[in-house]
Design a protein around this motif. Structure first.
Motif, short mmCIF file in Angstrom:
data_model
loop_
_atom_site.label_atom_id
_atom_site.label_comp_id
_atom_site.label_asym_id
_atom_site.label_seq_id
_atom_site.Cartn_x
_atom_site.Cartn_y
_atom_site.Cartn_z
N LYS A 23 0.84 -1.22 0.00
CA LYS A 23 0.00 0.00 0.00
C LYS A 23 0.86 1.25 0.00
CE LYS A 23 -4.10 -1.99 2.00
NZ LYS A 23 -4.53 -2.51 3.29
N ALA A 27 7.56 1.61 0.87
CA ALA A 27 8.33 2.63 1.59
C ALA A 27 9.02 1.95 2.78
CB ALA A 27 7.40 3.75 2.07
N ALA A 63 9.80 2.83 -2.94
CA ALA A 63 9.70 4.25 -3.33
C ALA A 63 10.42 5.16 -2.35
CB ALA A 63 8.24 4.64 -3.48
N ALA A 65 12.59 5.95 1.59
CA ALA A 65 12.31 5.90 3.04
C ALA A 65 10.88 6.35 3.27
CB ALA A 65 13.30 6.80 3.77
N ASP A 66 10.29 5.90 4.36
CA ASP A 66 8.88 6.18 4.64
C ASP A 66 8.72 7.63 5.07
OD1 ASP A 66 6.30 6.39 5.65
OD2 ASP A 66 6.30 4.32 6.40
N ILE A 67 8.17 8.44 4.15
CA ILE A 67 8.05 9.88 4.41
C ILE A 67 7.05 10.14 5.54
CG2 ILE A 67 7.40 12.11 3.40
CD1 ILE A 67 8.33 10.92 0.65
N GLY A 109 15.71 6.15 -0.93
CA GLY A 109 16.28 5.06 -0.14
C GLY A 109 16.15 3.71 -0.82
N GLU A 112 19.02 3.54 -3.09
CA GLU A 112 20.23 3.39 -2.27
C GLU A 112 20.37 1.95 -1.76
OE1 GLU A 112 18.89 6.80 0.07
OE2 GLU A 112 20.89 7.62 -0.14
N GLU A 132 15.12 12.85 -3.30
CA GLU A 132 15.09 13.39 -1.93
C GLU A 132 15.00 14.92 -1.93
OE1 GLU A 132 17.06 10.91 -2.91
OE2 GLU A 132 17.32 9.44 -1.30
N GLY A 140 20.23 9.83 2.35
CA GLY A 140 20.83 9.51 3.65
C GLY A 140 21.40 8.10 3.74
N1 CAA Z 1 6.96 7.14 1.91
C1 CAA Z 1 5.72 6.90 2.37
N2 CAA Z 1 4.66 6.62 1.59
C2 CAA Z 1 4.90 6.56 0.27
C3 CAA Z 1 6.16 6.78 -0.29
C4 CAA Z 1 7.22 7.09 0.60
N3 CAA Z 1 8.48 7.26 0.18
N4 CAA Z 1 6.07 6.67 -1.63
C5 CAA Z 1 4.78 6.37 -1.90
N5 CAA Z 1 4.07 6.31 -0.76
C6 CAA Z 1 2.64 6.03 -0.59
C7 CAA Z 1 1.80 7.24 -0.97
O1 CAA Z 1 1.70 8.15 0.10
C8 CAA Z 1 0.47 6.57 -1.30
O2 CAA Z 1 -0.18 6.27 -0.10
P1 CAA Z 1 -1.78 6.54 0.03
O3 CAA Z 1 -2.41 5.66 -1.01
O4 CAA Z 1 -2.08 6.12 1.44
O5 CAA Z 1 -2.00 7.99 -0.26
C9 CAA Z 1 0.89 5.25 -1.93
O6 CAA Z 1 2.25 5.01 -1.50
C10 CAA Z 1 0.87 5.27 -3.44
O7 CAA Z 1 1.65 6.40 -3.86
P2 CAA Z 1 1.11 7.50 -4.89
O8 CAA Z 1 -0.37 7.65 -4.77
O9 CAA Z 1 1.94 8.73 -4.70
O10 CAA Z 1 1.44 6.75 -6.27
P3 CAA Z 1 1.79 7.42 -7.67
O11 CAA Z 1 1.84 6.28 -8.65
O12 CAA Z 1 0.94 8.58 -7.96
O13 CAA Z 1 3.30 8.00 -7.48
C11 CAA Z 1 5.61 7.90 -6.77
C12 CAA Z 1 4.36 7.11 -7.23
C13 CAA Z 1 6.12 8.76 -7.92
C14 CAA Z 1 6.65 6.86 -6.38
C15 CAA Z 1 5.24 8.80 -5.56
O14 CAA Z 1 4.56 8.00 -4.60
C16 CAA Z 1 6.42 9.45 -4.89
O15 CAA Z 1 6.93 10.43 -5.38
N6 CAA Z 1 6.87 8.88 -3.74
C17 CAA Z 1 7.92 9.47 -2.94
C18 CAA Z 1 9.28 9.22 -3.57
C19 CAA Z 1 10.36 9.90 -2.73
O16 CAA Z 1 10.38 11.09 -2.56
N7 CAA Z 1 11.30 9.08 -2.22
C20 CAA Z 1 12.41 9.57 -1.41
C21 CAA Z 1 12.03 9.52 0.04
S1 CAA Z 1 13.24 10.28 1.10
C22 CAA Z 1 14.46 9.08 1.27
O17 CAA Z 1 14.41 8.02 0.68
C23 CAA Z 1 15.59 9.44 2.20
C24 CAA Z 1 16.80 8.59 2.08
O18 CAA Z 1 17.65 8.79 1.23
C25 CAA Z 1 17.05 7.50 3.01
#
Ligand code: CAA
Length: 258
Positions: A23, A27, A63, A65-67, A109, A112, A132, A140
């Motif tokens: 779901k 993440a 996708a 780390a869990d935002i 992440g 990574e 990020e 990170g």
């Molecule tokens: N953390 C938490 N939840 C996430 C997530 C994340 N990284 N990526 C996706 N989800 C969740 C969404 O919130 C959504 O949940 P709901 O249905 O409860 O609203 C579900 O997954 C489906 O996502 P979308 O509706 O956004 O799906 P989409 O097909 O429209 O888009 C996507 C897909 C382009 C991957 C988009 O979800 C997105 O941009 N995700 C975030 C990507 C991101 O920024 N990743 C980096 C995180 S920071 C990090 O990782 C730090 C590090 O270096 C350690």
């Protein structure tokens, strides 16, 4: 092994660890990373396993780390507890080969974590990126370090600063992945590759993995010296005796467990 956020299967000498928070597009949260460390260490210690495949779902390897979990964190929540450092890098301690099988989103992440695998096989549906910057943080888990070492500075800066995603074909061109396969064949191809790896001597496979990883930490002269030690040591292993005698006898070598 039963986990809340992972699915585990074994196929002969190959273990498959599947990230499983569909779901949230897999993440990566604390519980999943703790479980991943636990599963990896168990398979690394299991004499019946010769290779590990790390994968996600058809839609997402992961996708990022869990935002939602980290959005409210403060510096005091991250630095003292060593957020990320505390449980994301267990995979780097695994001595057996780990193949990443990537379909769908492999971002932040997730990318990574994928880069911590030994090599990646990508479905043609795979999308890689380090977005990020769009959520106001730096990577990170090694994105600014492993990505330029893997695909070069120009491409890495492009991905890190623009947050754009690249498709599987571009990932293969840049050397991020070793092969691209049709999405419906991903697990078949990953299991086939892992079965080949697992059929080799686990001792020699571990030595090759360690020696290749050494290349990123040392000079060329020291790296070759390091490799030569392993090469010489190989002559003290049953694997070398079996491999070379099988070749001379024109039969297939049987390394299972050696
Ligand atoms: N953390 C938490 N939840 C996430 C997530 C994340 N990284 N990526 C996706 N989800 C969740 C969404 O919130 C959504 O949940 P709901 O249905 O409860 O609203 C579900 O997954 C489906 O996502 P979308 O509706 O956004 O799906 P989409 O097909 O429209 O888009 C996507 C897909 C382009 C991957 C988009 O979800 C997105 O941009 N995700 C975030 C990507 C991101 O920024 N990743 C980096 C995180 S920071 C990090 O990782 C730090 C590090 O270096 C350690």
């Amino acid at each position: 092994m039963e986990y809340a956020d992972l699915l585990i299967e074994t196929y002969g000498r190959v273990a498959v660890i599947r990230l499983n928070r569909p779901k949230a597009l897999n993440a990566l949260n604390d519980n999943m990373m703790n479980e991943l460390g636990d599963a990896l260490y168990k398979f690394d210690a299991d004499k019946n396993i010769g290779c590990i495949v790390l994968t996600g779902s058809e839609k997402a390897f992961a996708a990022g780390a869990d935002i939602a979990a980290m959005a409210e964190y403060t510096y005091a929540d991250t630095y003292p507890d060593n957020y990320i450092g505390r449980n994301w890098e267990h995979i780097l301690n695994v001595r057996k080969p780990v193949i990443g099988a990537v379909a769908g989103f492999c971002l932040g992440g997730g990318c990574e974590l994928a880069m911590m695998c030994d090599f990646l096989i990508a479905a043609d549906s795979a999308r890689f990126g380090q977005p990020e910057i769009k959520v106001g943080v730096t990577p990170g888990a090694g994105g600014t370090q492993r990505l330029p070492r893997t695909i070069g500075k120009a491409k890495a800066m492009d991905l890190l600063l623009t947050a754009r995603m690249i498709d599987a074909a571009e990932a293969e061109r840049t050397g991020l992945v070793s092969r691209v396969v049709p999405a419906d064949k991903l697990m078949e191809e990953a299991l086939a590759a892992a079965t080949v790896v697992a059929s080799m001597s686990v001792t020699v496979a571990m030595a090759i993995k360690d020696s290749v990883n050494r290349a990123f930490e040392t000079t060329l002269t020291e790296g070759v010296r390091y490799e030569r030690r392993y090469f010489h040591a190989a002559f003290g292993t049953p694997a070398q005796k079996e491999g070379m005698s099988a070749f001379l006898a024109k039969r297939a070598a049987k390394f299972d467990g050696l």
